[in-house]
Design an enzyme around this catalytic site. Structure first.
Site, short mmCIF file in Angstrom:
data_model
loop_
_atom_site.label_atom_id
_atom_site.label_comp_id
_atom_site.label_asym_id
_atom_site.label_seq_id
_atom_site.Cartn_x
_atom_site.Cartn_y
_atom_site.Cartn_z
N ARG A 49 0.86 -1.18 0.00
CA ARG A 49 0.00 0.00 0.00
C ARG A 49 0.90 1.23 0.00
O ARG A 49 2.12 1.13 0.16
CB ARG A 49 -1.02 0.01 1.16
CG ARG A 49 -0.63 -0.54 2.49
CD ARG A 49 0.43 0.21 3.23
NE ARG A 49 0.13 1.62 3.38
CZ ARG A 49 1.03 2.57 3.60
NH1 ARG A 49 2.33 2.25 3.69
NH2 ARG A 49 0.69 3.83 3.74
N GLY A 50 0.24 2.41 -0.15
CA GLY A 50 1.01 3.65 -0.31
C GLY A 50 1.10 3.93 -1.81
O GLY A 50 1.38 3.02 -2.61
N ALA A 51 0.87 5.21 -2.18
CA ALA A 51 0.68 5.54 -3.59
C ALA A 51 1.84 5.10 -4.50
O ALA A 51 1.62 4.34 -5.46
CB ALA A 51 0.39 7.03 -3.73
N GLN A 201 -2.11 2.95 9.98
CA GLN A 201 -0.80 2.95 9.30
C GLN A 201 0.25 3.75 10.07
O GLN A 201 1.44 3.46 9.98
CB GLN A 201 -0.93 3.54 7.89
CG GLN A 201 -1.71 2.70 6.91
CD GLN A 201 -3.17 3.12 6.83
OE1 GLN A 201 -3.76 3.56 7.82
NE2 GLN A 201 -3.77 2.99 5.66
N ASP A 242 -1.92 11.05 -2.29
CA ASP A 242 -2.29 9.98 -3.23
C ASP A 242 -2.63 10.52 -4.61
O ASP A 242 -2.48 9.82 -5.61
CB ASP A 242 -3.46 9.17 -2.68
CG ASP A 242 -2.99 8.34 -1.49
OD1 ASP A 242 -2.92 8.88 -0.38
OD2 ASP A 242 -2.63 7.17 -1.70
N ASN A 252 -5.25 12.69 0.39
CA ASN A 252 -4.37 11.82 1.19
C ASN A 252 -5.26 11.07 2.17
O ASN A 252 -6.48 11.23 2.18
CB ASN A 252 -3.29 12.67 1.90
CG ASN A 252 -2.22 11.80 2.54
OD1 ASN A 252 -1.68 10.90 1.90
ND2 ASN A 252 -1.91 12.03 3.80
N LYS A 253 -4.64 10.26 3.00
CA LYS A 253 -5.36 9.40 3.94
C LYS A 253 -6.41 10.17 4.73
O LYS A 253 -6.17 11.29 5.16
CB LYS A 253 -4.33 8.76 4.87
CG LYS A 253 -4.87 7.82 5.92
CD LYS A 253 -5.77 6.75 5.36
CE LYS A 253 -5.16 5.94 4.23
NZ LYS A 253 -6.17 5.09 3.53
O1 MRU Z 1 -4.53 3.44 2.09
P1 MRU Z 1 -3.04 3.61 2.02
O2 MRU Z 1 -2.33 3.09 3.22
O3 MRU Z 1 -2.48 3.10 0.72
O4 MRU Z 1 -2.87 5.19 2.02
C1 MRU Z 1 -1.58 5.72 1.99
C2 MRU Z 1 -1.53 7.18 2.11
O5 MRU Z 1 -2.54 7.85 2.21
C3 MRU Z 1 -0.17 7.83 2.00
O6 MRU Z 1 -0.11 8.97 2.80
C4 MRU Z 1 0.06 8.22 0.54
O7 MRU Z 1 -0.14 7.11 -0.28
C5 MRU Z 1 1.40 8.78 0.32
S1 MRU Z 1 2.61 7.50 0.30
C6 MRU Z 1 4.11 8.16 -0.03
#
Ligand code: MRU
Length: 351
Positions: A49-51, A201, A242, A252-253
């Site tokens: 996970r994470g963009a 997270q 994201d 973002n989250k």
């Molecule tokens: O749902 P997730 O854990 O994939 O969400 C991740 C985030 O919101 C991060 O802050 C974002 O992807 C930036 S990662 C460098």
């Protein structure tokens, strides 16, 4: 203990090794993925996970798919690969890096002449390039970002939300890359990490990454951030993104928007750290960013325990959009830009 440094996605010749992010911090384990469908599932279930990390994972998913297609006919191969790309695109809607990486892979496939075998090889090289480039990009974001953080009498006390660290990228991280650079240069006193309900997270991943590197970290629940700012405990907020619209609105989250509002109320600068691959110039404003909704069990269940009574409804958006007016600067690999400057400053580079 994990190997150091942390690389969440690695290509191993005929398969992909993913760090299983659903098990950290209780267990450090990896999952071996050798089929594109399994990669799609790993992205959906947030093993990865994470963009930027899901972009890299999807790129390698295309490589796995390319090996599954049996034909030697180039046109047929490209048609079948497009279906595999669609399956990977359908995993998570918000992070634009996923679509960016898949589009780059498919463009490479279409533009590469020669045999199907040659195409497979070029796809692997492209996915590896995406992975390597993201690592260098994050290091540049970290250094550019650090340069604009406030000069304070004491070392910096930073606050972040979710995990925008090595685990969320090819390695190093975006927001956590800025924290890493600050720590490396002796400018960081402490990172405050929002736990980040509902998937935690911050508590599970950001705190774990900091402990691996000896970075001092304090985990707080999301509702404690305003109190910490009111007490003067936070010098700046740095979060990842994201998808960023052309006007600088940043998804973002979930919980990031409320953090930006309380940062504004306390005159704490609020920064977004993200690579160019997170900026979606096709989208004029944040209103157009698709927001993923996830299963309600993420709210009502913690581990095996149900924490809510039956007979209620749930709403579980995984992301929110922070309006550009609340963002002091967007930290990218090309420098730090005011949201309003973003389009002019970076559009040319993405063409
Ligand atoms: O749902 P997730 O854990 O994939 O969400 C991740 C985030 O919101 C991060 O802050 C974002 O992807 C930036 S990662 C460098």
């Amino acid at each position: 203990m994990a190997a150091h440094p942390v690389y969440p996605v690695l290509w191993n010749g005929d398969r992909v090794t993913l760090i299983d992010q659903t098990r950290i911090p209780n267990e450090f384990s990896v999952v071996e993925i050798s089929r594109s469908d399994d990669m799609a599932q790993a992205i959906k279930t947030m093993i990865v996970r994470g963009a930027p990390a899901i972009g890299v994972a999807a790129a390698f998913g295309i490589c796995l798919g390319a090996r599954e297609i049996q034909t030697q006919d180039r046109d047929r191969f490209l048609q079948d690969l497009e279906q595999i790309a669609d399956t990977l695109r359908a995993t998570r809607p918000t992070a634009v890096n996923l679509f960016w990486a898949i589009d780059r892979m498919m463009k490479t496939a279409r533009q590469t002449l020669g045999s199907v075998e040659h195409l497979r090889q070029v796809l692997v090289e492209t996915a590896q390039a995406i992975n390597q480039e993201d690592l260098a990009t994050c290091q540049a974001i970290g250094d550019h970002g650090l340069a604009v953080l406030p000069q304070t009498p004491q070392k910096l006390r930073l606050l972040t939300h979710c995990n925008a660290g090595a685990l969320a990228t090819a390695g190093y991280g975006t927001a956590l890359g800025v924290v890493r650079s600050a720590w490396r240069d002796g400018r960081l006193e402490r990172l405050y990490a929002d736990e980040t309900r509902p998937r935690l997270q911050g508590a599970k991943l950001t705190a774990w990454e900091c402990v691996q590197e000896g970075i001092p970290v304090t985990v707080i629940t999301d509702s404690m951030a305003a109190h910490c700012m009111q007490r003067g405990m936070i010098d700046a907020v740095v979060v990842g993104a994201d998808r960023i619209a052309a006007n600088g609105d940043a998804a973002n989250k979930i919980g990031t928007y409320s953090l930006a509002l309380i940062a504004q109320a306390h005159q704490v600068p609020f920064y977004v750290a993200a690579p160019l691959s997170t900026i979606d110039f096709k989208i004029a404003s944040g209103e157009e960013i698709p927001i993923e909704e996830r299963d309600p069990s993420e709210i009502y269940q913690i581990g095996e325990t149900i924490i809510c009574t039956s007979g209620v409804e749930y709403y579980n958006p995984a992301f929110d959009v922070t309006p550009a007016r609340l963002i002091a600067g967007i930290m990218t690999e090309f420098g730090v830009f005011a949201p309003a400057e973003l389009k002019d400053a970076l559009h040319q580079r993405s063409l």
